[in-house]
Design a protein around this motif. Structure first.
Motif, short mmCIF file in Angstrom:
data_model
loop_
_atom_site.label_atom_id
_atom_site.label_comp_id
_atom_site.label_asym_id
_atom_site.label_seq_id
_atom_site.Cartn_x
_atom_site.Cartn_y
_atom_site.Cartn_z
N PRO A 108 16.55 -2.12 16.64
CA PRO A 108 17.57 -2.95 16.01
C PRO A 108 17.76 -2.61 14.52
N VAL A 109 19.01 -2.67 14.09
CA VAL A 109 19.34 -2.39 12.69
C VAL A 109 18.53 -3.27 11.74
N ILE A 110 18.32 -4.51 12.13
CA ILE A 110 17.68 -5.45 11.21
C ILE A 110 16.20 -5.11 11.00
N GLN A 111 15.61 -4.34 11.92
CA GLN A 111 14.25 -3.85 11.67
C GLN A 111 14.25 -2.90 10.48
N ARG A 112 15.29 -2.04 10.43
CA ARG A 112 15.40 -1.13 9.30
C ARG A 112 15.64 -1.93 8.01
N GLU A 113 16.51 -2.94 8.11
CA GLU A 113 16.81 -3.74 6.92
C GLU A 113 15.57 -4.48 6.43
N SER A 114 14.79 -4.98 7.39
CA SER A 114 13.58 -5.69 7.04
C SER A 114 12.63 -4.77 6.26
N ALA A 115 12.54 -3.52 6.70
CA ALA A 115 11.67 -2.55 6.01
C ALA A 115 12.25 -2.19 4.64
N GLU A 116 13.57 -2.03 4.59
CA GLU A 116 14.20 -1.73 3.30
C GLU A 116 14.01 -2.88 2.32
N ALA A 117 14.12 -4.10 2.84
CA ALA A 117 13.99 -5.27 1.99
C ALA A 117 12.61 -5.35 1.35
N LEU A 118 11.62 -4.73 1.99
CA LEU A 118 10.26 -4.72 1.41
C LEU A 118 10.11 -3.64 0.35
N GLY A 119 11.15 -2.85 0.17
CA GLY A 119 11.11 -1.82 -0.87
C GLY A 119 10.55 -0.50 -0.39
N LEU A 120 10.49 -0.29 0.92
CA LEU A 120 10.05 1.02 1.42
C LEU A 120 11.16 2.05 1.18
N LYS A 121 10.75 3.27 0.91
CA LYS A 121 11.74 4.33 0.70
C LYS A 121 12.32 4.77 2.05
N PRO A 122 13.54 5.35 2.03
CA PRO A 122 14.18 5.71 3.30
C PRO A 122 13.28 6.52 4.24
N ALA A 123 12.56 7.51 3.70
CA ALA A 123 11.70 8.33 4.57
C ALA A 123 10.58 7.47 5.17
N GLN A 124 10.05 6.54 4.38
CA GLN A 124 8.99 5.67 4.89
C GLN A 124 9.52 4.74 5.97
N VAL A 164 0.83 -1.21 0.00
CA VAL A 164 0.00 0.00 0.00
C VAL A 164 0.86 1.26 0.00
N LYS A 165 1.89 1.30 0.87
CA LYS A 165 2.67 2.54 1.00
C LYS A 165 3.73 2.67 -0.08
N ALA A 166 4.37 1.58 -0.44
CA ALA A 166 5.48 1.69 -1.39
C ALA A 166 5.02 1.44 -2.83
N GLN A 167 4.10 0.48 -3.00
CA GLN A 167 3.66 0.18 -4.36
C GLN A 167 2.38 0.90 -4.74
N LYS A 168 1.77 1.57 -3.78
CA LYS A 168 0.55 2.35 -4.01
C LYS A 168 -0.57 1.50 -4.62
N ARG A 169 -0.65 0.25 -4.20
CA ARG A 169 -1.75 -0.57 -4.70
C ARG A 169 -2.98 -0.34 -3.83
N PRO A 170 -4.19 -0.54 -4.40
CA PRO A 170 -5.40 -0.30 -3.60
C PRO A 170 -5.47 -1.23 -2.39
N ARG A 171 -5.74 -0.62 -1.24
CA ARG A 171 -5.71 -1.34 0.03
C ARG A 171 -6.62 -2.57 0.04
N GLU A 172 -7.84 -2.40 -0.46
CA GLU A 172 -8.81 -3.50 -0.38
C GLU A 172 -8.36 -4.70 -1.21
N GLU A 173 -7.79 -4.40 -2.38
CA GLU A 173 -7.33 -5.46 -3.26
C GLU A 173 -6.21 -6.27 -2.59
N VAL A 174 -5.24 -5.53 -2.00
CA VAL A 174 -4.12 -6.23 -1.34
C VAL A 174 -4.62 -7.00 -0.14
#
Lengths: 251, 224
Positions: free
Chosen positions: B119-135, A107-117
Motif C-alpha cells: 500500500p502507498v500509505i506504507q511508503r508514506e508512513s516510512a517517509e513521514a519518519l524521515g527515512l531516505k527514499p533508498a531506505q 537508528v537508520k535515519a538519525q544514526k543514533r546509537p541503538r542501545e540508547e534509543v
C-alpha cells in the motif's frame, strides 16, 4: 509568548481543479495543542499531509521553527524528522516487530546509537503499558495497542511537533480511550501537537485552541471553552449540533 | 505382480547415469533461475517506477515469452542462431539462455506486481519518519514485496525444473535422454524397462521439487 514551532502562511492546496485549502494561515507555538475539527472532506487530513509534505502545495509556505519545508524534495527527510505523524490506520510496518518499528528511523535515519534509543523506546513503551509487547509483531496487537505503538514510534524520532490524523477513527469504541489518554498525557508534558479528530469531548479536554475548518479555510479559532459553549459562527453551531441527538416525544 | 522393469536400474551404472542426467536438468534450471531472479528483480524494480520505459520493455518481453512455446524458443536459440548469426551455442548454453529469458520476464512481472501491491500509505508512513527514499525502498517496500512473491517465485522455479525435460530435443543429455538410452540398450534383456525407468524419473523430479514447495509453505506460514 512562546516560539512558533509550525508556521503555515497562505497555504493553498488543489487536487486537479478542486481547491481543498485556500490561503490558509496557522501558527502552532511551543508546547501548544491545537485541535482541528470540521465536517468530513473539509481538508483537515490534507492539511496535516501538507505539513508533512506527503502532499505538494500550490501556494504559500510551511515552516518548522522558521525553516521552510521544500515540497520539491531537497530537505524532506530532515524536515520530516521534525514532524511526527500518527495515521488513522497506524501504518506500523507488518514485517518488523514493535521494537524494530520504533528503532528503525532513529537508528537508520538519525544514526543514533541503538542501545540508547532502545532504552528510551522501552521506557516509552512502559509508559503506554506495552513493554511486554516489544518483541511482538503488529498483527498480534489490537488496534488500540498498534496505535499506541505508532505514537511511541513517532515520539522516538524527537519531532518538534506531532501530527495526529483521526487516530481513533479506525478503532473499536472500547479502545478509543486508551489511545486518547496517551495523547492527553503528552499534552500535559507540554508536547507541541496538531490534532485532527472527531471526538469532541476529547478535543475539548486536550486543546489549548480549537480550529474549525470548513470550505477550504479556517472559519473559527477560539479556546475550547468558548468554542463549545459560545460558538461565534453559524457554521460552528451547526457543526456542534450534528453531534447532539434528540428524540421528540409525545406527551 | 507385473514386471515393472525396475531391475534395469541395478545394472552397471544405470542409476548413477540417471542421477547425472537429473543433475544436468537441475543445473540448467537452477543456473537459469538464479540469473532470472537477479535480473528479474532488477527489471521488476525498474519497471515499477512511475513512467518507466522498462514497464513497456517488460510488457513486450512477457508477451513474447507467454505466447511462444518454450520448445520453439529453444529451437530458435539452438538451431536458428547457428545458421543466421553463426553462433554455435551448445545445447546446454542455449537452454540456459532461453530459460533465463523466461525467468527474467516472469520474475520481473512478479516483482513489479508485488512492489505495487504494497500500500502507498506504507511508503508514506516510512517517509513521514524521515527515512531516505533508498531506505524506504530497501527496508519497507522490498521486504514486504518479497514476502508476497516467494510462493509464486518458487512455483516458477519448479516449472523451470519440469520444463528442462524439453532440452533433450536440442541434444542435451539430461535425465530424459539418459532414460531413453537405458531403455534402448536394454530392449531385449528387460522389455518392460520403460515403466520402471520413467517411474524412477517421476520420483526423482518429485524429490527435487518437493523441498522447494515445502520451504515455500514454511515461509508463508512463518510470515503469514
Amino acid at each position: 509568548m512562546a516560539e512558533a514551532v509550525l508556521t503555515i502562511s497562505h497555504l493553498t492546496k488543489r487536487f486537479e481543479n478542486q481547491t481543498v485549502l485556500e490561503d490558509l494561515s496557522l501558527e502552532v507555538r511551543e508546547g501548544e495543542t491545537v485541535v482541528i475539527v470540521g465536517p468530513s472532506g473539509c481538508g483537515k487530513s490534507t492539511l496535516l499531509r501538507c505539513v508533512n509534505a506527503l502532499e505538494d502545495i500550490q501556494g504559500g509556505e510551511i515552516r518548522i521553527r522558521g525553516e521552510r519545508i521544500r515540497h520539491d524534495g531537497k530537505n524532506l527527510p530532515e524536515m520530516r524528522r521534525k514532524v511526527g505523524m500518527v495515521f488513522q490506520n497506524y501504518e506500523l510496518f507488518p514485517h518488523l516487530t514493535v521494537i524494530e518499528n520504533i528503532l528503525l528511523a532513529p537508528v537508520k535515519a538519525q544514526k543514533r546509537p541503538r542501545e540508547e534509543v532502545r532504552a528510551e523506546a522501552m521506557e516509552l513503551l512502559e509508559r503506554v503499558g506495552l513493554k511486554e509487547k516489544a518483541d511482538s509483531l503488529p498483527r498480534q496487537l489490537s488496534g488500540g495497542q498498534k496505535q499506541r505503538v505508532a505514537i511511541v514510534r513517532a515520539l522516538c524520532v524527537h519531532p518538534d511537533i506531532l501530527l495526529f490524523d483521526e487516530v481513533t477513527a479506525a478503532l473499536d469504541p472500547e479502545m478509543v480511550r486508551e489511545v486518547l489518554d496517551v495523547i492527553i498525557g503528552l499534552a500535559e508534558q507540554g508536547k507541541t501537537m496538531l490534532i485532527v479528530t472527531h471526538e469532541m469531548s476529547f478535543a475539548r479536554a486536550v486543546a489549548d485552541r480549537i480550529i474549525l475548518l470548513s470550505d477550504c479555510r479556517i472559519l473559527e479559532e477560539s479556546s475550547p471553552e468558548e468554542f463549545f459553549t459560545a460558538p461565534k459562527t453559524e457554521q460552528a453551531k451547526k457543526f456542534l449540533q450534528s453531534f447532539e441527538f434528540r428524540r421528540s416525544r409525545q406527551a | 505382480m507385473p514386471d515393472l522393469g525396475l531391475e534395469v536400474l541395478l545394472k552397471g551404472k544405470n542409476f548413477i547415469r540417471l542421477l547425472e542426467g537429473l543433475w544436468t536438468a537441475l543445473r540448467i534450471s537452477l543456473v537459469s533461475a538464479l540469473i532470472g531472479i537477479l535480473a528479474g528483480i532488477l527489471l521488476g524494480v525498474l519497471a515499477g517506477r512511475k513512467k518507466s520505459v522498462f514497464r513497456g520493455i517488460l510488457g513486450g518481453w512477457l508477451a513474447v515469452i507467454h505466447i511462444m512455446p518454450q520448445m520453439v524458443l529453444l529451437f530458435l536459440m539452438y538451431f536458428g542462431t547457428s545458421r543466421a548469426f553463426g553462433w554455435y551455442l551448445s545445447g546446454e548454453m542455449s537452454a540456459v539462455i532461453v530459460f533465463s529469458l523466461w525467468g527474467t520476464a516472469e520474475m520481473g512481472d512478479l516483482v513489479r506486481g508485488a512492489v505495487s501491491s504494497v500500500p502507498v500509505i506504507q511508503r508514506e508512513s516510512a517517509e513521514a519518519l524521515g527515512l531516505k527514499p533508498a531506505q524506504v525502498y530497501l527496508l519497507i517496500i522490498l521486504p514486504q514485496a518479497v514476502r508476497r512473491l516467494i510462493p509464486q517465485a518458487i512455483n516458477l522455479i519448479t516449472r523451470m525444473i519440469k520444463t528442462t525435460s524439453l532440452v533433450t530435443l536440442i541434444g542435451v543429455v539430461e535425465i530424459l535422454k539418459v532414460a531413453q538410452q537405458i531403455i534402448e540398450a536394454n530392449r531385449r534383456a528387460s522389455p518392460n524397462a520403460a515403466f520402471g525407468v520413467y517411474l524412477t524419473i517421476f520420483v526423482m523430479y518429485y524429490l527435487a521439487c518437493r523441498p522447494l514447495t515445502l520451504a515455500s509453505k514454511q515461509l508463508e506460514k512463518h510470515w503469514r
